[in-house]
Design a protein around this motif. Structure first.
Motif, PDB file in Angstrom:
ATOM      1  N   ASP A   7      32.286  35.642  38.981  1.00 40.25           N
ATOM      2  CA  ASP A   7      33.250  36.114  39.984  1.00 40.25           C
ATOM      3  C   ASP A   7      32.506  36.893  41.060  1.00 40.25           C
ATOM      4  O   ASP A   7      31.867  37.908  40.772  1.00 40.25           O
ATOM      5  N   TYR A  65      32.478  39.042  44.479  1.00 43.74           N
ATOM      6  CA  TYR A  65      33.269  39.838  45.426  1.00 43.74           C
ATOM      7  C   TYR A  65      32.360  40.716  46.294  1.00 43.74           C
ATOM      8  O   TYR A  65      32.356  41.940  46.149  1.00 43.74           O
ATOM      9  N   ARG A 106      44.280  46.124  30.697  1.00 42.20           N
ATOM     10  CA  ARG A 106      43.634  44.902  30.168  1.00 42.20           C
ATOM     11  C   ARG A 106      42.180  45.202  29.808  1.00 42.20           C
ATOM     12  O   ARG A 106      41.705  46.317  30.022  1.00 42.20           O
ATOM     13  N   GLU A 111      47.974  44.173  41.731  1.00 44.44           N
ATOM     14  CA  GLU A 111      47.250  43.321  42.671  1.00 44.44           C
ATOM     15  C   GLU A 111      48.151  42.706  43.738  1.00 44.44           C
ATOM     16  O   GLU A 111      47.823  41.681  44.330  1.00 44.44           O
ATOM     17  N   HIS A 122      46.281  42.254  46.943  1.00 42.43           N
ATOM     18  CA  HIS A 122      44.993  41.538  46.895  1.00 42.43           C
ATOM     19  C   HIS A 122      45.121  40.239  47.680  1.00 42.43           C
ATOM     20  O   HIS A 122      46.170  39.593  47.669  1.00 42.43           O
ATOM     21  N   GLU A 180      35.687  32.976  40.734  1.00 43.53           N
ATOM     22  CA  GLU A 180      36.638  33.769  41.541  1.00 43.53           C
ATOM     23  C   GLU A 180      35.934  34.279  42.793  1.00 43.53           C
ATOM     24  O   GLU A 180      34.754  34.632  42.752  1.00 43.53           O
ATOM     25  N   TRP A 212      40.737  46.552  45.520  1.00 38.79           N
ATOM     26  CA  TRP A 212      40.245  47.599  44.627  1.00 38.79           C
ATOM     27  C   TRP A 212      38.988  48.289  45.136  1.00 38.79           C
ATOM     28  O   TRP A 212      38.472  49.204  44.500  1.00 38.79           O
ATOM     29  N   ASN A 251      38.788  36.979  29.845  1.00 40.25           N
ATOM     30  CA  ASN A 251      38.504  37.292  31.243  1.00 40.25           C
ATOM     31  C   ASN A 251      37.524  38.449  31.339  1.00 40.25           C
ATOM     32  O   ASN A 251      37.724  39.493  30.719  1.00 40.25           O
ATOM     33  N   GLU A 252      36.459  38.237  32.075  1.00 37.66           N
ATOM     34  CA  GLU A 252      35.495  39.299  32.392  1.00 37.66           C
ATOM     35  C   GLU A 252      35.258  40.247  31.215  1.00 37.66           C
ATOM     36  O   GLU A 252      35.584  41.435  31.279  1.00 37.66           O
ATOM     37  N   PHE A 274      46.259  35.738  32.122  1.00 29.42           N
ATOM     38  CA  PHE A 274      46.919  36.922  31.532  1.00 29.42           C
ATOM     39  C   PHE A 274      48.355  36.593  31.122  1.00 29.42           C
ATOM     40  O   PHE A 274      49.282  37.332  31.439  1.00 29.42           O
TER      41      PHE A 274
END
Ligand code: GAL
Length: 681
Positions: A274, A276, A115, A361, A364, A313, A321, A153-154, A49
C-alpha cells in the motif's frame, strides 16, 4: 514472463470496495458499477472489513449479499480479490472471547476497538477466523470472478499477553536448543548480572521491564514477525484446505518497521503493498518524494524477482490521516500510478472505490466521491490512468532484471536503532540506504533491494550500506561474490556484530570481511550536527581532486591490502584513508569509511558501474527512468516529475501510448510519462 492473473487481459485497475456499507441503497450499488466501467476499472477488492456483515452473531452467516455483488461485478467484466475479514473483529467476538484482544507493552489488555489489534496466538481468535475463512472459501473459491485471496489487512504490531509470552519462551527454547546457557552466551547476560536459569524467566521487553539486553530486544522483534507469519500461514492453510489453486497475498506497508517482511514473503504467492506518499510536502522536493516511493516499489518488487508485484492500495486524490491532507496536484496521480507500473507492478489499485458515508474514512479520497458522479477531477484522472493501462497492457508479465542490488535488512534496522552507539539522532540507516539507492536511480541504474540472506549471486554490483549485523554465512557469501568477479561497496558501521549482536573479534568488518575489503576499522567517530570533515579524492579520472563534505560519521581505517582512493583532510584523522578499494580475485571490494551526501559520490558510483560493465545514463533533471523486460522487448519508462519540458536523447522504439515511432531524441513535456518499447532484433 509471468502473468499474475492469466484470466485478466492486461493490468488490474481497481481497489477496495465496500458494498456492505450500502446494502440499503441498491441504486448506489448499481450506479457504482456503471461508474467503475467508465473509470476502466476491471477488479475490486471485497470484504476487507466485512466480518460483522458476514456474521452478525456468532455462527449466523449471511453471504448472499456478497454473492450477488460478485456475480453482478463479474457480469460487468469486473473481477474480485476477496479478503479474509480478520483485520477487524466484530464486537460480539471480543465480548465473548476477550483473549482475542491484544495486550500492550505495559501488560494492559486493550478494550474492544477499531481494527488491526489482535492477539496472534489467541486460540479463540484463530478458531473464529478459521470458521469465517472456511465459509468464504467454500462459498466463493469456485466463483469465476475470483482471482486472488487477500489475507487480512496490513498486519502489524505486537502482543504482550501471557499466551504470547509463553509462545516466545518456547520459540527461544527451540532456537537455543533448550540450553539456557546458549542463550546466556549469545545475549552476554553476564553483563549487569542478567543471567537466566530457565527459559520461563525470559520475558518480552515490557515497557516497565527488561531493556538492557539488546539480543533480547532483537529476538522479540524477530518473534513478533515469526508469530505474525505463523498466523498468516494459518489463514492461508485454512483457505488452501478448500481452495488450493487461487493465489494469496497480503498488503504490506511502506517500509513498515514492525515486521521483517523478508521473513513473510515466502508464505505468499504475490507481493503487494500500500503506497501513500506525501506528495507536495514541506520537507522534501516532489522528486524526492517520488524517489522514496520508488525505493519502496523496488523493495517489494525484489521480494519475488521472478514475477511482477501489486500496488494494492493508493489514494485517489488524498488521504485523511496525514498531518496535512493535501490533494495530489493535476498529473501527479498519473505519474504515481505509472511509477508503480514502471517499477514492476502489474496492478494499480486504490483505497477506495467509493467513499464511506460516515466514520473514520468518510473524508478519504475515493474514485467515486460523495458527489456520486464521474464529473470530478479525481474521477477523470483515475479514468485516464485506466485508459493508459489498457494501451500498455502488453507490459504485464515483464520484469526488471537489474544488475545492481542494495542490501537492506530489518535486523539491521532494529539493531542499529537499538545500539548504544553512534549519535542517536543521526543513525539514519533507512535514509542512508534510500540516499545511496536514489543516486543510482539518478544514474539510470535502479538497484533491486534484497536482504543479505536472499540470493544475490546474479547481480554484478552489490551496495551494502551500514551492514552492522552480519548473519551467519554472510562473510563467506561476500567472499564468494567478489571472488567470482562481483563488485561490492560497503560503508562505515559494517560487520560489527553477529546475528545475536555479539561484537566480532579481531577487527571490523568481521567474519572475514576485513580480508575482502583489505581494511580494518579501528574507530568510528560521531559528529555533532554542525561538525564537518572533508575527503579528497586521489587519482581517479572522474573524481580527481574532488573535495567532498563529511558529516555524522567518520571511521579511522587501518589499511591492510587495499588501495586508498580518498583521504580525510581535517581533524585528527587528516591524511588517513576514507575510501578504499581492494582487488580480491577478479572482483573488487570498495569501502566508504564516512558519511557524505550520496549524491556527491555519483561520479565514484558511475566509475564503479562502468568498471562492472554497466552503462549509466545521463538523464535530464527531474526525469525518473525505469526499465522492464520480457523475451520480446524492453520497455523503458521516462517520468518527467518536473513542470519543464526535458529532452531525452539516444532513444528509439515505439511510443506505446501513441503508437508513434521515436528515433533519436524526444521532448518530454512537463509531468509527461513516456513508455517506449524496444524490440530485440
Ligand atoms: C490503509 C488501509 C486501508 C485504509 C487506507 C487509508 O493503510 O489498509 O484500509 O485505511 O489505509 O489510507
Amino acid at each position: 514472463m509471468y502473468q499474475l492473473f492469466p484470466k485478466v487481459n492486461g493490468f488490474i485497475h481497481g481497489g477496495d470496495y465496500n458494498p456492505d456499507q450500502w446494502l440499503d441503497r441498491p441504486d448506489i450499488l448499481e450506479k457504482d458499477v456503471e461508474l467503475m466501467k467508465k473509470a476502466h476499472i476491471n477488479c475490486v477488492t471485497l470484504g476487507v472489513f466485512s466480518w460483522s456483515a458476514y456474521e452478525r452473531e456468532e455462527g449466523k452467516f449471511s453471504f448472499d449479499w456478497l454473492k450477488s455483488v460478485m456475480d453482478n461485478l463479474y457480469e460487468n467484466g469486473i473481477y474480485t480479490i476477496l479478503a479474509t475479514p480478520s483485520g477487524a473483529r466484530p464486537a460480539w467476538l471480543d465480548e465473548k472471547y476477550p483473549d482475542a484482544m491484544r495486550v500492550d507493552a505495559y501488560g494492559h489488555r486493550n478494550r474492544h476497538s477499531s481494527r488491526h489489534n489482535h492477539c496472534m496466538t489467541s486460540v479463540n481468535y484463530r478458531k473464529q477466523v478459521a470458521k469465517i475463512d472456511t465459509q468464504l472459501a467454500e462459498k466463493f473459491s469456485e466463483h469465476p470472478g475470483l482471482i486472488l485471496w487477500h489475507i487480512s489487512n496490513e498486519f502489524g504490531g505486537a502482543c504482550y499477553c501471557d499466551s504470547c509470552k509463553k509462545r516466545f519462551q518456547e520459540y527461544l527454547a527451540e532456537k537455543f536448543n533448550h540450553d539456557i546457557d546458549k542463550l546466556n552466551h549469545a545475549w552476554w547476560t553476564g553483563f549487569w548480572s542478567r543471567r537466566f536459569t530457565s527459559f520461563e524467566q525470559v520475558e518480552p521487553p515490557y515497557s516497565n521491564g527488561e531493556d538492557s539486553i539488546l539480543g533480547l530486544n532483537l529476538e522479540w522483534k524477530r518473534f513478533t514477525t515469526w508469530s505474525t507469519n505463523d498466523f498468516m500461514r494459518f489463514e492461508i492453510d485454512t483457505l488452501r484446505k478448500v481452495d488450493p489453486k487461487t493465489p494469496v497475498t497480503t498488503n504490506f506497508m511502506t517500509m513498515y518497521e514492525g515486521l521483517d517482511y523478508h521473513q513473510m514473503m515466502d508464505s505468499l504467492d504475490i507481493i503487494s503493498w500500500d503506497s501513500y506518499p506525501r506528495f507536495h510536502n514541506d520537507y522534501e522536493s516532489l522528486q524526492e518524494t517520488f524517489a522514496r516511493n520508488a525505493f519502496n516499489h523496488a523493495l517489494f518488487r525484489s521480494m519475488k524477482p521472478d514475477r511482477p508485484f501489486m500496488l494494492m492500495e493508493s489514494a485517489p486524490g488524498l488521504v485523511n490521516w496525514a498531518p496535512v491532507n493535501k490533494y495530489k496536484r493535476p498529473g501527479i496521480h498519473r505519474l504515481a500510478c505509472l511509477q508503480a507500473v514502471a517499477s514492476g507492478s502489474d496492478t494499480v489499485q486504490y483505497f477506495q472505490i467509493r467513499k464511506g458515508r460516515g466514520a473514520f474514512e468518510q473524508h478519504h479520497g475515493a474514485v467515486i466521491d460523495h458527489l456520486g458522479t464521474d464529473d470530478t477531477r479525481v474521477f477523470r484522472e483515475v479514468a485516464e490512468v485506466g485508459e493508459m493501462l489498457e494501451k500498455i497492457g502488453e507490459v504485464t508479465g515483464s520484469l526488471a532484471g537489474n544488475p545492481v542490488a542494495l542490501l537492506f535488512d530489518w535486523d539491521n534496522r532494529w539493531a542499529i536503532k537499538d545500539a548504544m552507539a553512534l549519535a542517536q539522532e543521526t543513525k539514519k540507516y533507512e535514509e542512508t540506504c534510500i540516499d545511496i539507492w536514489k543516486t543510482f536511480l539518478r544514474l539510470g541504474v535502479e538497484p533491486d533491494i534484497v536482504s543479505s540472506d536472499m540470493d544475490w549471486s546474479g547481480y554484478k554490483v552489490i551496495l551494502a550500506p551500514m551492514l552492522y549485523v552480519l548473519h551467519d554465512g554472510i562473510g563467506d557469501k561476500v567472499k564468494e561474490f567478489v571472488r567470482k568477479g562481483g563488485r561490492i561497496i560497503a560503508t562505515y558501521f559494517s560487520g560489527y556484530v553477529d546475528q545475536n549482536l555479539l561484537c566480532h573479534l579481531g577487527g571490523f568488518p568481521g567474519d572475514g570481511l576485513s580480508e575482502v575489503f583489505g581494511v580494518i576499522s579501528e574507530e568510528i567517530d560521531s559528529f555533532y550536527p554542525a561538525d564537518r570533515n572533508h575527503i579528497l579524492w586521489k587519482d581517479s579520472e572522474d573524481t580527481l581532486g574532488k573535495r567532498i563534505e563529511v558529516r555524522d560519521y567518520a571511521e579511522l581505517l587501518r589499511v591492510k591490502d587495499a588501495k586508498v582512493l580518498a583521504s580525510y583532510t581535517e581533524d585528527y584523522i587528516q591524511g588517513s584513508p576514507a575510501v578504499t578499494v581492494n582487488d580480491y580475485g577478479p572482483g573488487r571490494a570498495y569501502y566508504l569509511a564516512c558519511r557524505t551526501e550520496a549524491e556527491d559520490l555519483a561520479p565514484f558510483f558511475r566509475e564503479v558501474l562502468e568498471g562492472a560493465g554497466i552503462s549509466p545514463k545521463i538523464l535530464p533533471k527531474n526525469v525518473e527512468y525505469h526499465v522492464r523486460k520480457n523475451e520480446n522487448a524492453v520497455y523503458e519508462f521516462y517520468l518527467n516529475l518536473g513542470s519543464q519540458e526535458a529532452e531525452i536523447n539516444g532513444i528509439c522504439g515505439e511510443d506505446l501510448l501513441t503508437g508513434d515511432r521515436i528515433d533519436g531524441s524526444y521532448m518530454l513535456q512537463g509531468m509527461q510519462v513516456l513508455v517506449v518499447k524496444k524490440e530485440y532484433r
